[in-house]
Every structure is written in C-alpha cells, then in structure tokens.
Write an enzyme that holds these catalytic residues in place. Sequence first.
Site, PDB file in Angstrom:
ATOM      1  N   GLY A 102      83.754 -35.142  -2.021  1.00 38.07           N
ATOM      2  CA  GLY A 102      83.731 -33.676  -2.066  1.00 38.07           C
ATOM      3  C   GLY A 102      84.829 -33.059  -1.221  1.00 38.07           C
TER       4      GLY A 102
ATOM      5  NE  ARG B  93      78.816 -54.990   0.039  1.00 37.89           N
ATOM      6  CZ  ARG B  93      79.272 -53.798   0.368  1.00 37.89           C
ATOM      7  NH1 ARG B  93      78.776 -52.721  -0.217  1.00 37.89           N
ATOM      8  NH2 ARG B  93      80.207 -53.671   1.266  1.00 37.89           N
TER       9      ARG B  93
ATOM     10  NE  ARG C 117      79.641 -49.392  -3.067  1.00 41.80           N
ATOM     11  CZ  ARG C 117      80.036 -49.763  -1.851  1.00 41.80           C
ATOM     12  NH1 ARG C 117      81.264 -50.210  -1.633  1.00 41.80           N
ATOM     13  NH2 ARG C 117      79.194 -49.723  -0.830  1.00 41.80           N
TER      14      ARG C 117
HETATM   15  C1  LIG Z   1      76.486 -47.878   6.715  1.00 44.47           C
HETATM   16  C2  LIG Z   1      77.391 -47.794   5.523  1.00 44.47           C
HETATM   17  C3  LIG Z   1      78.617 -48.449   5.534  1.00 44.47           C
HETATM   18  C4  LIG Z   1      79.466 -48.400   4.426  1.00 44.47           C
HETATM   19  N1  LIG Z   1      80.673 -49.054   4.479  1.00 44.47           N
HETATM   20  C5  LIG Z   1      81.511 -48.978   3.424  1.00 44.47           C
HETATM   21  C6  LIG Z   1      82.787 -49.609   3.454  1.00 44.47           C
HETATM   22  O1  LIG Z   1      83.159 -50.248   4.440  1.00 44.47           O
HETATM   23  N2  LIG Z   1      83.590 -49.484   2.377  1.00 44.47           N
HETATM   24  C7  LIG Z   1      83.221 -48.779   1.273  1.00 44.47           C
HETATM   25  O2  LIG Z   1      84.004 -48.668   0.344  1.00 44.47           O
HETATM   26  N3  LIG Z   1      82.022 -48.161   1.228  1.00 44.47           N
HETATM   27  C8  LIG Z   1      81.167 -48.238   2.266  1.00 44.47           C
HETATM   28  N4  LIG Z   1      79.945 -47.606   2.195  1.00 44.47           N
HETATM   29  C9  LIG Z   1      79.636 -46.732   1.061  1.00 44.47           C
HETATM   30  C10 LIG Z   1      80.366 -45.411   1.193  1.00 44.47           C
HETATM   31  O3  LIG Z   1      80.435 -45.032   2.542  1.00 44.47           O
HETATM   32  C11 LIG Z   1      79.702 -44.273   0.433  1.00 44.47           C
HETATM   33  O4  LIG Z   1      79.351 -44.672  -0.837  1.00 44.47           O
HETATM   34  C12 LIG Z   1      80.661 -43.101   0.294  1.00 44.47           C
HETATM   35  O5  LIG Z   1      81.226 -42.759   1.531  1.00 44.47           O
HETATM   36  C13 LIG Z   1      79.975 -41.901  -0.305  1.00 44.47           C
HETATM   37  O6  LIG Z   1      80.837 -40.799  -0.272  1.00 44.47           O
HETATM   38  P1  LIG Z   1      80.474 -39.457  -1.004  1.00 44.47           P
HETATM   39  O7  LIG Z   1      81.565 -38.518  -0.704  1.00 44.47           O
HETATM   40  O8  LIG Z   1      80.157 -39.741  -2.421  1.00 44.47           O
HETATM   41  O9  LIG Z   1      79.101 -38.978  -0.340  1.00 44.47           O
HETATM   42  P2  LIG Z   1      78.710 -38.658   1.181  1.00 44.47           P
HETATM   43  O10 LIG Z   1      79.744 -39.050   2.147  1.00 44.47           O
HETATM   44  O11 LIG Z   1      77.332 -39.189   1.359  1.00 44.47           O
HETATM   45  O12 LIG Z   1      78.672 -37.097   1.225  1.00 44.47           O
HETATM   46  C14 LIG Z   1      77.658 -36.352   0.662  1.00 44.47           C
HETATM   47  C15 LIG Z   1      77.907 -34.921   0.985  1.00 44.47           C
HETATM   48  O13 LIG Z   1      77.027 -34.115   0.219  1.00 44.47           O
HETATM   49  C16 LIG Z   1      76.370 -33.195   1.044  1.00 44.47           C
HETATM   50  N5  LIG Z   1      75.082 -32.915   0.420  1.00 44.47           N
HETATM   51  C17 LIG Z   1      74.183 -33.782  -0.101  1.00 44.47           C
HETATM   52  N6  LIG Z   1      73.153 -33.114  -0.640  1.00 44.47           N
HETATM   53  C18 LIG Z   1      73.402 -31.806  -0.459  1.00 44.47           C
HETATM   54  C19 LIG Z   1      72.709 -30.614  -0.812  1.00 44.47           C
HETATM   55  N7  LIG Z   1      71.563 -30.636  -1.467  1.00 44.47           N
HETATM   56  N8  LIG Z   1      73.258 -29.430  -0.433  1.00 44.47           N
HETATM   57  C20 LIG Z   1      74.438 -29.384   0.240  1.00 44.47           C
HETATM   58  N9  LIG Z   1      75.137 -30.471   0.557  1.00 44.47           N
HETATM   59  C21 LIG Z   1      74.623 -31.664   0.218  1.00 44.47           C
HETATM   60  C22 LIG Z   1      76.308 -33.832   2.399  1.00 44.47           C
HETATM   61  O14 LIG Z   1      76.184 -32.846   3.386  1.00 44.47           O
HETATM   62  C23 LIG Z   1      77.656 -34.539   2.437  1.00 44.47           C
HETATM   63  O15 LIG Z   1      78.647 -33.622   2.843  1.00 44.47           O
HETATM   64  C24 LIG Z   1      79.082 -47.677   3.292  1.00 44.47           C
HETATM   65  C25 LIG Z   1      77.862 -47.010   3.278  1.00 44.47           C
HETATM   66  C26 LIG Z   1      77.012 -47.089   4.365  1.00 44.47           C
HETATM   67  C27 LIG Z   1      75.677 -46.429   4.275  1.00 44.47           C
END
Ligand SMILES: Cc1cc2nc3c(=O)[nH]c(=O)nc-3n(C[C@H](O)[C@H](O)[C@H](O)COP(=O)(O)OP(=O)(O)OC[C@H]3O[C@@H](n4cnc5c(N)ncnc54)[C@H](O)[C@@H]3O)c2cc1C
Lengths: 253, 649
Positions: free
Chosen positions: B44, B330, B435
């Site tokens: 986002g 995984r 993944r």
């Molecule tokens: C512990 C951990 C380690 C990881 N390590 C890796 C790694 O090393 N390499 C890799 O590739 N991936 C890794 N992953 C996976 C990866 O981090 C995530 O899949 C990815 O960062 C998700 O990004 P995103 O932008 O889709 O969502 P997110 O970063 O989860 O962002 C979601 C956003 O949506 C907002 N939001 C959600 N619901 C609402 C709502 N109803 N109203 C308003 N705002 C809302 C939140 O506030 C946030 O800003 C890891 C995941 C975890 C949990």
Amino acid sequence: MANLNLTLKVWRQLNADDHGRIETYEAKNIPNEASFLEMLDIVNERILVDGGEPIHFDHDCREGICGMCSLTINGIPHGKDKGVTVCQLHMRSFKDGDTIWIEPFRSRVFPILRDLMVDRTAFDRIIEAGGYIDIRTGAAQDANNLPVEKDKAEAAFEAAACIGCAACVAACKNSSAMLFVSAKAAHLNYLPQGAPEKQKRTLAMVRQMDAEGFGNCTNQYECEAVCPKEISADNIAKLNRDYVISSAKEAVG
Amino acid sequence: MLNSNIPSGPIEQKWTKHKFESKLINPANKRKYKIIVVGSGLAGGSAASTLAELGYQVSCFCYQDSPRRAHSIAAQGGINAAKNYRNDGDSVQRLFYDTVKGGDFRSREANVYRLAEVSNAIIDQATAQGVPFAREYGGLLDNRSFGGAQVSRTFYARGQTGQQLLIGVYQSLAKEISRGGVTMHSRTEMLDLVTVDGHAKGIVVRDMVTGEISSHAADAVILATGGYGNAFFLSTNAMGCNVMAAFRAHKRGACFANPCYTQIHPTCIPVSGEYQSKLTLMSESLRNDGRIWVPKNAADCGKKPSDIPEEDRDYYLERKYPAFGNLAPRDIASRAAKEACDDGRGIGPSGLGVYLDFRDPIARLGEDTIRARYGNLFQMYEKITGENPYTSPMRIYPAVHYTMGGLWVDYNLMSNLPGLHVLGEANFSDHGANRLGASALMQGLADGYFVIPATIAPYLASQTPGSVTTDAPEFKKVEEEVRERVGQLIDITGSRTVDSFHRELGHLLWDKCGMARDKAGLKEALKLIPKIREQFWKDVRIPGSGNNVNAELEKAGRVADFLEFAELLCHDAHDREESCGGHFRSEHQFTDKSPEVKAGKTQPGEAKRNDEKFSYVAAWEFKGVGKKPKLHKEALKYEAVKQAIRSYA
Ligand SMILES: Cc1cc2nc3c(=O)[nH]c(=O)nc-3n(C[C@H](O)[C@H](O)[C@H](O)COP(=O)(O)OP(=O)(O)OC[C@H]3O[C@@H](n4cnc5c(N)ncnc54)[C@H](O)[C@@H]3O)c2cc1C
C-alpha cells in the site's frame, strides 16, 4: 516455571481531556514465561470478566520491531532490561511480590490518547519535513553502480535500526528528540545516495523538531541508555556537526 | 464472471506488450482522479507514494499510529531478485520457474513471470532510497539463500529487511505527504466498502481515537491490507492483522480466491502456554547454516541435545531432500517436522518441537561469524525463551505465518468488482499453494511500485473523474449499516471476552484446518464455526462506548469477520480434494504403493496433486452469512512451464 503475584500501579486516563490517575491492580498467578504485554493481557481479561474497562496500551508486532509499544515501567521507558522493547520484556525479569509502576511515555509533545497510549505523530512530521531521499519510482540506476564502503553502510544501518518508538524522548527530562532525529538524519547522511540533499535535510528536520516543541539536548544520554535498538548518542554529535556546517552554508548562500 | 485479462503473446513479452497497449492518462488529467489506498505496508505504501508521484490525488489509510508500523516491518530474512550478482546461474526465467514450482503449480504463470521481471528494479529503487542492504567488502550488495532455490538471490538488511524496506517506502510516502500528493489517515480503520452501480467508489472508516464514522469517495479503491493468518489466533502476524477490509469487500461482491492456501512456517518458537498472544518467527535465513534434527530414537527425546551423539540424530531434511537439504521449501519442511513429532520424536516440554542447531557452523566459521549473520535473531530467541542458542540448539515448531489466498484479481490487479484493486498479501495471485521465502516483500513492492501504477490507468480512463461523491445515497446507506453494527456489538453486553472467542476459533482452525486436513475434520469445523459465531453475537462483552479509543470494540469487529471468514476457509479446504503446497489433505498423499514412488519420482507422505481436476483458482462469491459461497473457477493454463511432481530430493 514459577508463577508470580504482583501489584500493578497503572496510569488510567479516559482520553486527552480527562485528568489521569494511578490505579492499583493485583496481578496474581502470572506465568514466568509470559511477556510483559501478555501479563497485561491476562490482567485485562480478568478486568473484563469483572465488568471493568481494560487497560489500553499500544502494541502490534510483539517482537520488538514495530515500535508501537510505549510503556514506562518503574520510571524507565521499556523497562530496565537493556536493548529491548516492552513487548520483549519477560516476566522472568520480575520477582514474586514486586510492585510495578506502569505509565505512558511522557512528554509535553505527546498528548495522552487513553491510559498508556500517546500521540507520537510529531515524529512523522519531522520525517515529512525532509527525512527522505527525493527519488522517483523508476528513476534508479542499477543498485551495484554505486558501491558503498562497508563501514559507511554499517554506520548507516546502525542508525537506521531506529524503530521510532520515542523512548528517547520519554527518557529525557527536556523531552529532547535529538537521538531520534540524529539517527534518522545519520542513516541518510552517511550514504552517498543521501549526499545531494544532506544540507537541506539536516536543516529541515532540526527546524521541524524545534517547531514541534521538543526540548534541547543537554548531553545526559538517558536516551541512549533506554533505546531498545541501542542507537548511539554519537549520532547526536554528528547531527550537531552537520547542522553547524549546513547553517553556515545556508548563511553564505 | 472471471476474466483474468492475461495478455496474449509469449510470456517474456506479455508485460511490455500490455503496458504498451494499455490506455494512458495524460499528466494534466491525472490530478483530477482520486484514489483511496487502504494499507501502508510495502504494497500500500509503495502504491500510494508512486501514484502520487504520477500526479493522482491519493488518500492512504492505516490502523497503526504511523504508516511506518505496518506489519511488513516485521519481515526479517530478505527479498528475492533475479540480479544474478553471484554469477550462480540465476535469471528472470529461473526465479519465475522456482516460484511457480514453489507454489506447487497453482499460481498464474503470467503474473509470476511479471513478478520475476520487475524484481530487479525493486532492488535498484530501494537502494536509491537509502535502504541499507548488507554489502560485501568491495561495497557491492551481498546475497544469501532462501528455501526452494539453489541460487543465492536474496538481498537482506541483517534480520530487519522488512523494517528497512518499509522505512524506504515510508520515507517516500512522507515526501509525497509533504508535497500534498498523499493525505494520510493513521489510526483510521476501514469498516466497509461502498459500491456505486457495481463499481468500488469509496470506503467507510472509523477514527480510532474519536470514534467518528465517516465516508471517503474516490475514482478507484486499492486494498493492500495484508493477510488473514490471525484467523488462527496464534500466528507470527502482528496482533492487529485481520481480514476485515478484504472480507468486507467480499461481502460487497468481490470474489475471495483460494482461502485454504495458508502457509505454516517451519521455524517458529514453539507454543508455551494458554496465555500466549502470538508466535515468533525465527527467520528462514537461519536455515542457511542451521541444521534441523530430532533424535532417531523416541527414547532420547528427554535427553540433553549435547548428550545425543551424532549417529543418533536424524537430520531429516538432509536425509529426505538431499538436493535442497535444510533449505527445502516451507510447506515441505513444516510437514516433515510434524511427521517427526507425530512419530513420537518431538522434543521440548510439549513434544511439539525440533532442533535447529548451530553447533557445526559455529565450529566451522566461529561464533563471531554466526553472530554477525544472525545476532539479532539469536538475541530475540534468547529474550523469549531464556535459552542461549550459541550453546544449545534452538527449539522450533511450525506456526501459521502467511496466507497465499486473498481477493481474486485479474492481471491488472483488479478484482471482479470494477474499480477495486488489491495488492500485496491481500490478493491471491502470485504464490499459488505455497510461497517461497523472501517472495512476499518482492511481491508487495512489485505490485505497489511497478504494477499498479501502470495497470490502474485503463480503469480510470473509463471513468469520469470525481463522478461519485460521498453525497451519493450508497454512502449514507453503508455508513448507517456500519453505525448499526458498532452499536449492536456494544449493546450485547454479554459475559465473554473477544479474545476468548478468538482463541476458541483459532484452536478449532488449527486442529481441523491446519497443517493437515481431512474431510471429516473439515465437516466438523463447518458445523462448529457457526455455533461459535452465534455465541459471540449473544455473549460477547465490549465495555465502554464507540466514541472513544476502544480496543475491545476494534478487536470485536475483526473477530466477528474472522468468524464468518473461517467458514469460507473450511469450505475451500473441504472442496479442494487434493493436496498441494500448504493445503495438505491427509487423504491425498503418496504412499509406498504409488507408482510415482516406485519410480523414484517422489516419496511416501508427499502432497499428491490432482491436476486434471484441480488446476484452477477457486474464487468464491459471497451468498449470505452461514450460506455456502458459490464457486467460480479460473482455469490455470501452463504454457511456459510443465506441471510436474514437485521434487526437492
Ligand atoms: C514475522 C514475519 C516475517 C516475515 N519475513 C519475510 C521475509 O523475510 N521475506 C518476505 O518476503 N516476506 C516475509 N514475510 C511476509 C511479508 O512480510 C508480508 O507478507 C508482507 O510484508 C505483507 O505486506 P502488505 O503490504 O501486503 O501488508 P502489511 O504490511 O500487513 O500491511 C497492511 C496494511 O493494511 C492496513 N490495514 C489492514 N486492515 C485495515 C483496515 N481495515 N483499515 C485500515 N487499514 C488497514 C495496516 O494498517 C497496514 O498498513 C514475513 C512475515 C512475518 C509475519
């Protein structure tokens, strides 16, 4: 796997307009392996079952990286363990029978929103003032066209490890944000990518920091002592240097 | 109903061709369009800042107090790209192939190819922003290896790759906020989606400080709201991660694709008690050096690990998958851990644990080298468990970590609801049934920096900018429904806490729809979930009012959605009568008798796909709470790669 019986003295405040007060809770039978926030979860679960309103605190990742959690425990932001956030503090650091004082990160710049939650948006405004490299998506050259000396890259990383939690401000009697601002500026100012805007960035961030009402740094370094990422106060010296040079250049024009 | 809009032509040319053939919007007109972006994580945040750079008016929302704290921040290990800086044979083609194979041949080829194609530009972009990736002494970028690949293509910033990439995103967002291109709404939760004439035109949100409920209209809506792993209660996700935004969109007509594809990560700190609020990941990068083992004999499980001699240890990943060893993907590594524990050879107090051991690499490379590579992860482990991983092996066990399923999107990342675009973990498109490590960060940033800025234009070009405002009756109606629901939750004044319901649901899902699933279990879950939901709406207790900070109210809204979503998850798992990637149906596995096992192509216990019947994306249409959703199938066609038995041996 001993369990603990504790007394909590917790700051309760309904919203920014409310006068807060300390309330006392008995936290009985708390597992040793629980984290501090899990201890609060347990206490909250009991408060809820008894018909009360839970203790509000900010938290999210619970692994010490998001920077949400912001509790001052027995007078120390994030508690007495070094190099951790509250969510990484474990109950095994406490003794049976302890009384624990829990308060929000206090600073005149951070209004209390409810109980232990504060408004730290001043930090965002400092970054918006200039804490970035002005590069458009798509305009970058190949990443390896610009080698960066390993020690510079490491220094930048050390500064960039800041999680923006604001413990540094809460620890400072002047509410100075110098550790935060200096770390954010140093991260970019150390790198060749950040060089073109170094002067502009340094001046803008420091001026925004002052405009937000953060106090002066008087070199006591409580900030460094409580920083969960152990950011070095050397960054403050660097910011002061960069600021003097930038101001001089600006004056000359 | 589902048109994937995959461009024609050879796979290497699709993206370039598509960009060329897509409509553009001229710079002067861009600023007339408003775009809502929900989410400020890698997906986002990168979309919001890039769209604003292009000239669109962007409003961005997140529930944390600052966009910099989105859950992407927690990613530890790294991000993939096909740079081939190591000269080890990597290429766009290989990254593409590894990712399709890693996903067990259940992803959409064209999307994955594009992902691999833009991966390199992400590293360039992040580096230019000042992301402090690890470097070698010559000043150039360093790489490490991740599961499911035999090349070193993972870029990293110690154990903080997510935070560093997100700071890059956040700083570029800050730049656009200060320029006026993005209006940021932190501590604001999207509670519903508003459609006008079938198009997504806005959202209804709640200010989490004042409780005020308000509407926002735009010409298009982007959801980048992350994954739904917290449906299981215990997961490696942050406490606030939830399915609300995506599920609300689903209830308003957007299809939800492959919800049963959930990723259980093999290396997490084991569960230690009921009070536990979350599980902590130990990064996959540890498997570059750490060796995973259990005792060969169940009788040794209670012994100190150092008292178990070499010949009595079973390095089961190295034994079963010699080509990939500890870097098996995984899903495979998790199931192997479960298998060992089911066999009575699990270690630790609960018997649900295996060792991740650094004894050998420490002897070979020295403690300092290991500290430099993984110091912060070791420290995290020690903080949580009170044990020192330099001297005794880590105890680990699989935990819910990531969700491959998500809202259905076409090649343009637009859902079947026109105007609604979905990015990052919230969509379904790139990872198939499993993944690979370091691919989520890549996908989120690919979607936000490079894909959506190009693919949103054709939709916008078909719309008159500003044609819908919050004065439209649709907004009033949804706002009213949202208010009513908030009021309803507060008025229940029952006796149980939100968490108690969440925990109950999580236990059930983990039991019946976790690492292994079967028909009977899923049927039972489908019977029990509605009961928990009914109980929730009768007996949950939310103190306080809606006009203030109210954490219980926020959680209740999210859990209420999980309680509906869980049924969708189980329906999907129930209907997919095959095993693939993270979806393991016990009925469908290779055995000693399978011809493929006899031919040496696979091993007993491995997931058995059914390509003839199940090479499709299952996209579910909402039909009412408690009603079975309607299945729409998008057939998966493999033109560039051949579907094969996935072997890592
Ligand atoms: C512990 C951990 C380690 C990881 N390590 C890796 C790694 O090393 N390499 C890799 O590739 N991936 C890794 N992953 C996976 C990866 O981090 C995530 O899949 C990815 O960062 C998700 O990004 P995103 O932008 O889709 O969502 P997110 O970063 O989860 O962002 C979601 C956003 O949506 C907002 N939001 C959600 N619901 C609402 C709502 N109803 N109203 C308003 N705002 C809302 C939140 O506030 C946030 O800003 C890891 C995941 C975890 C949990």
